[in-house]
Design a protein around this motif. Structure first.
Motif, PDB file in Angstrom:
ATOM      1  N   MET A  31       0.840  -1.182   0.000  1.00 45.48           N
ATOM      2  CA  MET A  31       0.000   0.000   0.000  1.00 45.48           C
ATOM      3  C   MET A  31       0.884   1.243   0.000  1.00 45.48           C
ATOM      4  SD  MET A  31      -2.887   1.021   2.764  1.00 45.48           S
ATOM      5  CE  MET A  31      -2.188   2.200   3.873  1.00 45.48           C
ATOM      6  N   ASN A  32       0.785   2.042  -1.027  1.00 44.41           N
ATOM      7  CA  ASN A  32       1.536   3.288  -1.115  1.00 44.41           C
ATOM      8  C   ASN A  32       0.643   4.446  -0.715  1.00 44.41           C
ATOM      9  OD1 ASN A  32       3.871   2.085  -2.019  1.00 44.41           O
ATOM     10  ND2 ASN A  32       3.266   2.207  -4.160  1.00 44.41           N
ATOM     11  N   LYS A  33       0.988   5.066   0.397  1.00 45.54           N
ATOM     12  CA  LYS A  33       0.203   6.212   0.819  1.00 45.54           C
ATOM     13  C   LYS A  33       1.021   7.477   0.620  1.00 45.54           C
ATOM     14  CE  LYS A  33       1.338   5.606   5.725  1.00 45.54           C
ATOM     15  NZ  LYS A  33       0.769   5.461   7.056  1.00 45.54           N
ATOM     16  N   SER A  34       0.348   8.586   0.533  1.00 43.03           N
ATOM     17  CA  SER A  34       1.016   9.871   0.340  1.00 43.03           C
ATOM     18  C   SER A  34       1.776  10.250   1.604  1.00 43.03           C
ATOM     19  CB  SER A  34      -0.022  10.947   0.022  1.00 43.03           C
ATOM     20  OG  SER A  34      -0.721  10.630  -1.159  1.00 43.03           O
ATOM     21  N   TRP A  35       2.774  11.120   1.455  1.00 45.91           N
ATOM     22  CA  TRP A  35       3.604  11.503   2.594  1.00 45.91           C
ATOM     23  C   TRP A  35       2.779  12.135   3.699  1.00 45.91           C
ATOM     24  CZ3 TRP A  35       4.088  16.310   4.673  1.00 45.91           C
ATOM     25  CH2 TRP A  35       3.610  17.375   3.925  1.00 45.91           C
ATOM     26  N   SER A  40       1.364  10.027   6.648  1.00 50.71           N
ATOM     27  CA  SER A  40       2.303   9.363   7.545  1.00 50.71           C
ATOM     28  C   SER A  40       2.522  10.201   8.809  1.00 50.71           C
ATOM     29  CB  SER A  40       3.639   9.165   6.830  1.00 50.71           C
ATOM     30  OG  SER A  40       4.628   8.764   7.747  1.00 50.71           O
ATOM     31  N   LYS A  80       6.256  11.178   9.179  1.00 50.00           N
ATOM     32  CA  LYS A  80       6.687  12.304   8.354  1.00 50.00           C
ATOM     33  C   LYS A  80       6.130  13.617   8.871  1.00 50.00           C
ATOM     34  CE  LYS A  80       7.821   9.589   4.352  1.00 50.00           C
ATOM     35  NZ  LYS A  80       7.617   9.318   2.937  1.00 50.00           N
ATOM     36  N   ARG A 137      12.334   6.555   5.935  1.00 48.32           N
ATOM     37  CA  ARG A 137      10.989   5.965   5.994  1.00 48.32           C
ATOM     38  C   ARG A 137      10.596   5.304   4.682  1.00 48.32           C
ATOM     39  NH1 ARG A 137       7.793   3.982   8.867  1.00 48.32           N
ATOM     40  NH2 ARG A 137       5.945   4.965   8.084  1.00 48.32           N
ATOM     41  N   ASP A 138      11.209   5.694   3.585  1.00 54.01           N
ATOM     42  CA  ASP A 138      10.853   5.139   2.286  1.00 54.01           C
ATOM     43  C   ASP A 138      11.726   3.957   1.874  1.00 54.01           C
ATOM     44  OD1 ASP A 138       8.746   6.863   1.947  1.00 54.01           O
ATOM     45  OD2 ASP A 138       9.936   8.365   0.913  1.00 54.01           O
ATOM     46  N   PRO A 167      12.886   0.249   1.425  1.00 52.03           N
ATOM     47  CA  PRO A 167      12.037  -0.947   1.313  1.00 52.03           C
ATOM     48  C   PRO A 167      12.051  -1.845   2.563  1.00 52.03           C
ATOM     49  CG  PRO A 167      13.403  -0.675  -0.643  1.00 52.03           C
ATOM     50  CD  PRO A 167      13.839   0.345   0.344  1.00 52.03           C
ATOM     51  N   ASN A 187       9.700  -0.535   5.357  1.00 53.36           N
ATOM     52  CA  ASN A 187       8.262  -0.563   5.058  1.00 53.36           C
ATOM     53  C   ASN A 187       7.788  -1.944   4.617  1.00 53.36           C
ATOM     54  OD1 ASN A 187       7.564   2.172   5.547  1.00 53.36           O
ATOM     55  ND2 ASN A 187       8.723   2.709   3.725  1.00 53.36           N
ATOM     56  N   LYS A 188       8.157  -2.973   5.333  1.00 47.53           N
ATOM     57  CA  LYS A 188       7.700  -4.326   4.988  1.00 47.53           C
ATOM     58  C   LYS A 188       6.265  -4.524   5.408  1.00 47.53           C
ATOM     59  CE  LYS A 188      11.914  -6.927   4.779  1.00 47.53           C
ATOM     60  NZ  LYS A 188      12.677  -8.006   5.289  1.00 47.53           N
TER      61      LYS A 188
END
Length: 64
Positions: free
Chosen positions: A1-5, A8, A11, A57-58, A60, A63-64
């Motif tokens: 799932m890719n969410k916008s900054w 977060s 962030k 935070r980005d 890989p 962000n498992k």
């Protein structure tokens, strides 16, 4: 799932901490307790810290 900054919490925390540090440095410069060279060095370190948190935070394996 890719969410916008902006979705977060980590962030947002980095932005708020960085903004507090940057405003403190700018205030120190305008009050006369920091010269321009010291203020610029501090601003670069503070901005680099915020950008570093964004980059970490980005990764890989984070962000498992």
């Amino acid at each position: 799932m890719n969410k916008s900054w902006y979705e977060s919490k980590t962030k947002w925390g980095a932005v708020l901490i960085g903004l507090g540090a940057i405003l403190g440095t700018v205030g120190g410069y305008f009050s006369g307790s920091l010269d321009i060279q010291g203020a610029l060095q501090a601003l670069l370190i503070e901005a680099g810290g915020v950008l570093g948190i964004f980059g970490i935070r980005d990764l890989p394996f984070v962000n498992k």
